[in-house]
Design a protein around this motif. Structure first.
Motif, short mmCIF file in Angstrom:
data_model
loop_
_atom_site.label_atom_id
_atom_site.label_comp_id
_atom_site.label_asym_id
_atom_site.label_seq_id
_atom_site.Cartn_x
_atom_site.Cartn_y
_atom_site.Cartn_z
N UNK A 1 -13.45 10.30 3.25
CA UNK A 1 -11.95 10.27 2.89
C UNK A 1 -12.36 10.18 1.22
N UNK A 2 -11.71 11.19 0.59
CA UNK A 2 -12.12 11.35 -0.95
C UNK A 2 -10.91 10.88 -1.92
N UNK A 3 -9.81 10.58 -1.16
CA UNK A 3 -8.71 9.92 -1.86
C UNK A 3 -7.78 8.91 -0.83
N UNK A 4 -6.96 8.13 -1.70
CA UNK A 4 -6.49 7.03 -0.85
C UNK A 4 -5.38 7.81 0.25
N UNK A 5 -5.38 7.21 1.37
CA UNK A 5 -4.24 7.83 2.33
C UNK A 5 -2.82 7.51 2.04
N UNK A 6 -2.21 8.38 2.46
CA UNK A 6 -0.48 7.94 2.12
C UNK A 6 -0.25 6.95 3.20
N UNK A 7 0.34 5.72 2.80
CA UNK A 7 0.53 4.82 3.60
C UNK A 7 2.04 4.63 3.75
N UNK A 8 2.42 4.14 5.03
CA UNK A 8 3.94 3.97 5.08
C UNK A 8 4.68 2.93 4.18
N UNK A 9 5.87 3.11 4.02
CA UNK A 9 6.41 1.81 3.18
C UNK A 9 6.23 0.39 3.61
N UNK A 10 6.09 0.31 5.15
CA UNK A 10 6.07 -0.83 5.70
C UNK A 10 4.58 -1.59 5.24
N UNK A 11 3.68 -0.79 4.86
CA UNK A 11 2.37 -1.17 4.30
C UNK A 11 2.39 -2.40 3.31
N UNK A 12 3.29 -2.09 2.43
CA UNK A 12 3.50 -3.09 1.29
C UNK A 12 4.13 -4.36 1.72
N UNK A 13 4.66 -4.59 2.91
CA UNK A 13 5.54 -5.75 3.48
C UNK A 13 4.63 -6.60 4.21
N UNK A 14 3.05 -5.94 4.54
CA UNK A 14 2.17 -6.97 5.32
C UNK A 14 2.01 -8.08 4.42
N UNK A 15 2.05 -9.43 4.98
CA UNK A 15 2.06 -10.64 4.09
C UNK A 15 0.76 -10.48 3.14
N UNK A 16 -0.46 -10.44 3.49
CA UNK A 16 -1.45 -10.55 2.58
C UNK A 16 -1.35 -9.61 1.34
N UNK A 17 -0.85 -8.30 1.38
CA UNK A 17 -0.43 -7.68 0.25
C UNK A 17 0.65 -8.30 -0.46
N UNK A 18 1.63 -8.71 0.18
CA UNK A 18 3.10 -9.21 -0.68
C UNK A 18 2.42 -10.58 -1.36
N UNK A 19 1.57 -11.14 -0.76
CA UNK A 19 0.99 -12.50 -1.39
C UNK A 19 0.32 -12.24 -2.75
N UNK A 20 -0.64 -10.97 -2.36
CA UNK A 20 -1.58 -10.56 -3.34
C UNK A 20 -0.65 -9.99 -4.72
N UNK A 21 0.36 -9.40 -4.39
CA UNK A 21 1.39 -8.77 -5.24
C UNK A 21 1.88 -9.79 -5.87
N UNK A 22 2.50 -10.89 -5.45
CA UNK A 22 3.06 -12.16 -5.86
C UNK A 22 2.24 -12.84 -6.95
N UNK A 23 0.91 -12.84 -6.59
CA UNK A 23 -0.22 -13.41 -7.67
C UNK A 23 -0.17 -12.75 -8.99
N UNK A 24 0.13 -11.52 -9.09
CA UNK A 24 0.01 -10.46 -10.14
C UNK A 24 -1.58 -10.33 -10.34
N UNK A 25 -2.17 -10.11 -9.45
CA UNK A 25 -3.71 -9.90 -9.31
C UNK A 25 -4.12 -8.56 -8.84
N UNK A 26 -4.21 -7.39 -9.34
CA UNK A 26 -4.52 -6.02 -8.75
C UNK A 26 -5.78 -6.21 -8.10
#
Length: 101
Positions: A1-26
């Motif tokens: 895989x040479x590029x990131x996959x297109x992920x569904x909108x729900x991907x960003x609602x997964x709790x670990x992702x949401x928490x990481x975004x809330x921490x403002x730490x890329x």
């Protein structure tokens, strides 16, 4: 895989992702992205994601485990590359990047 996959909108609602975004730490967002169940039972290797970002695996390890990134151009470029919705981010894209989108 040479590029990131297109992920569904729900991907960003997964709790670990949401928490990481809330921490403002890329780096934490990238780790949550790599470990997301969407990618399967095994996390995406750092080496694969580092290749997408144009850095080495060691550099990605430091990004994930070190202090938050502060360089807006890099934040915006990587957020765009991974397809992170702008509404989920804690920063605004520089005009130079918005114009090229």
């Amino acid at each position: 895989m040479s590029a990131p996959p297109n992920v569904p909108a729900s991907f960003w609602e997964h709790e670990p992702v949401r928490l990481a975004l809330a921490e403002r730490h890329l780096g934490q967002v990238i780790r949550a992205y790599r470990c997301h169940p969407y990618h399967g039972r095994v996390a995406l290797p750092q080496s694969v994601v580092a290749g997408w970002l144009g850095i080495t695996q060691a550099q990605l390890s430091r990004v994930e485990n070190g202090p938050p990134l502060v360089h807006l151009d890099r934040l915006a470029h990587w957020a765009t590359l991974l397809g992170i919705p702008a509404a989920s981010l804690w920063f605004r894209f520089p005009a130079s990047i918005v114009g090229s989108m």
